[in-house]
Scaffold this active site. Sequence first.
Site, PDB file in Angstrom:
ATOM      1  N   LYS A  47       1.021  -1.239   0.021  1.00 36.11           N
ATOM      2  CA  LYS A  47       0.001  -0.003   0.090  1.00 36.11           C
ATOM      3  C   LYS A  47       0.970   1.147   0.017  1.00 36.11           C
ATOM      4  CE  LYS A  47      -4.088   1.898   1.749  1.00 36.11           C
ATOM      5  NZ  LYS A  47      -5.272   1.784   2.195  1.00 36.11           N
ATOM      6  N   ASP A  62     -12.415   4.331   9.391  1.00 36.69           N
ATOM      7  CA  ASP A  62     -12.954   4.175   7.983  1.00 36.69           C
ATOM      8  C   ASP A  62     -13.166   2.778   7.669  1.00 36.69           C
ATOM      9  OD1 ASP A  62     -13.316   5.327   5.402  1.00 36.69           O
ATOM     10  OD2 ASP A  62     -11.005   4.568   4.729  1.00 36.69           O
TER      11      ASP A  62
END
Length: 663
Positions: free
Chosen positions: A354, A460
Amino acid sequence: MESLTFQSNHFEGVLPNSIGNLSTQLNALKFGSNQISGMIPAVLQNLINLNSLVMDENLFIGVIPSYFGKFQKMQGLYLSGNKLSGQIPSSIGNLTQLVQLNFSQNNLEGSIPPTIGNCQSLQQLDVSQNYLSNLKNINSLDISENNLFGKIPTTIGSFLNLEKLYLQGNSFEGIIPSSIAYLKGLELLDVSRNNLSGFIPKGLEKLLFLKYLNISFNDIEGPLPTVGVFKNLDATSIIGNNKLCGGIPQLQLPKCPKVTKSRNSLASRTIITIFCVVACLLLVSSLLVLYWRKKYTTKPSSIVSKIDLLPTISYKMLHRATNGFSLNNLIGSGTFGSIYKGVLNQEEMLVAVKVLNLQTKGATKSFVAECNVLRNVRHRNLVKILTCCSSINYNGDEFKALVFEFMTNGSLEMWLHPMADCENQSKKLSFLQRIIIAIDVASALNYLHNHCQQQIIHCDLKPSNILLDSEMIAHVSDFGLARLLTSTDDSSQKCTSTIGLKGTIGYVAPEYGMGGEASTEGDVYSYGVLVLEMFTGRMPTDDMFKDGLNLHNFVKMALPKRLAQVVDPMLLPREVEELGVATAVMIATEKDDNDNEIEVEEANNIEDSRHIDVDMQKCLLSILNIGILCSLESPKERMSMEEVIKELQLIKSAFISVGIRKG
């Protein structure tokens, strides 16, 4: 013929061999609670498609046949209350789909075969009231996260070689047996998240090698010791027991009521205590020398030791692993970065990289420090952070990336809302798969909120941040990004920061939009929306949600009469799905939680839920209600993750039991 049942009658005699001539398509054979005697006939092995065999409460003798291992589809096997003897055959381990196994109240002996570990779907195991030796030579016993209930047997103290004992996440009640103090080599004990009560056994404080103790979320009371493992704040977890007192000052527990004792008694105890301490110090000094010389041959516990991880990796290695961050390797992107599939040279390890979108410069040193904290956060339902990279890319720009273990089945979003050309288009998530995923996610959040050394708030949570491995076990990702993206040089000294993180529209808690601080309740709200999305198949950002109508109100106002209209059609029988399409739609006005009028679509036939199986209705209504309660507007009224897990486990058990009994 699919099922043959003749339970609770007064049948006597032996089973005739002709029973083996029944159709091989027979799924369930149930003749429990009779007076059938003799040995279990060999002809039963002809019925290879059985998924439920109920023969409890009879008079069977002899041994459990080894051919039972041929029943590859078996989910429920009930032999309790007979006179069976001998050992449990190792072939039972072949029943990989087994969910419930009951061999209690027989004359079985020997030990539980190690092959039982192959039964990874097993939810309930009862071998009580036999003559089993119960694996006395075992050094690690893990029966956590099941539906086990009753008291912890006192015979646990006979497992003299036991070093690690995991009992957490069950429904055990009663006291922690004092016989655990006999386990002199015990290093780890976890009895958290049960219904245990009473006092802490005195002997626990005398276990010299006990390095980790978790008794959290029970109803344990009385004085907490201050010696042994109890004097180490980081090695003991006691939260969720509101009746404890005393303990070390750092715990800030209330003082225990004073008990009047005679001076002679106190003096005697003081002398004995001093003598014991001196003796223990001498003993510990001797044992430590031997202990540290001993070469460990078993894998250290992920709870009490830090697993060796990859060193901080270079930009060059990641560039090579992802073929220069090629678009062909791009597997996802989001608010905080892009994810690439990569292969590290070391052992051809498949990883997900990522690359973070950096909005601010600097904080390189603290980024590495925070990454090291996060990669030591361990839970089976969290994506494992292997390492991180903080460097400069080939353009001279600052570069930060996280390296995760790769999840072969992609994200939950891909399964709930597959694209037209997606390879998962033909795959569907069953009700059981969805509820297991919901439990997995709740377990991960509960760990982040309540069991980390420093509390972590996700901020999130959404389907794209829930990844599925090869066995469809859910792993929550992107936890702790708040730490990484807002860290400062002194961030390790304060609580998790969430500055600048607003979450994703549709999942973000309403109080965040009004400037509220990030909280565990905010994560619960996102989880509630997620649950509603999983079982309705509708995104919270669907075009239909406007003018005050949201996913929460849409589901709440439809239940219970219009259940079939809100449930994901993939979970409904075909006739119910077709009925839902055929019904006419009209506009009705209803009120949301704040008494605001909202226009909603309403079908003329408001009773179409009657076509859904009654038991399925109960399960669907229960789980949708959890989603509603978690996504309430008021943070204080939302459920806790502890409550969610317990409720979901009950729904799951009920669903499985109904399926087995009806099979």
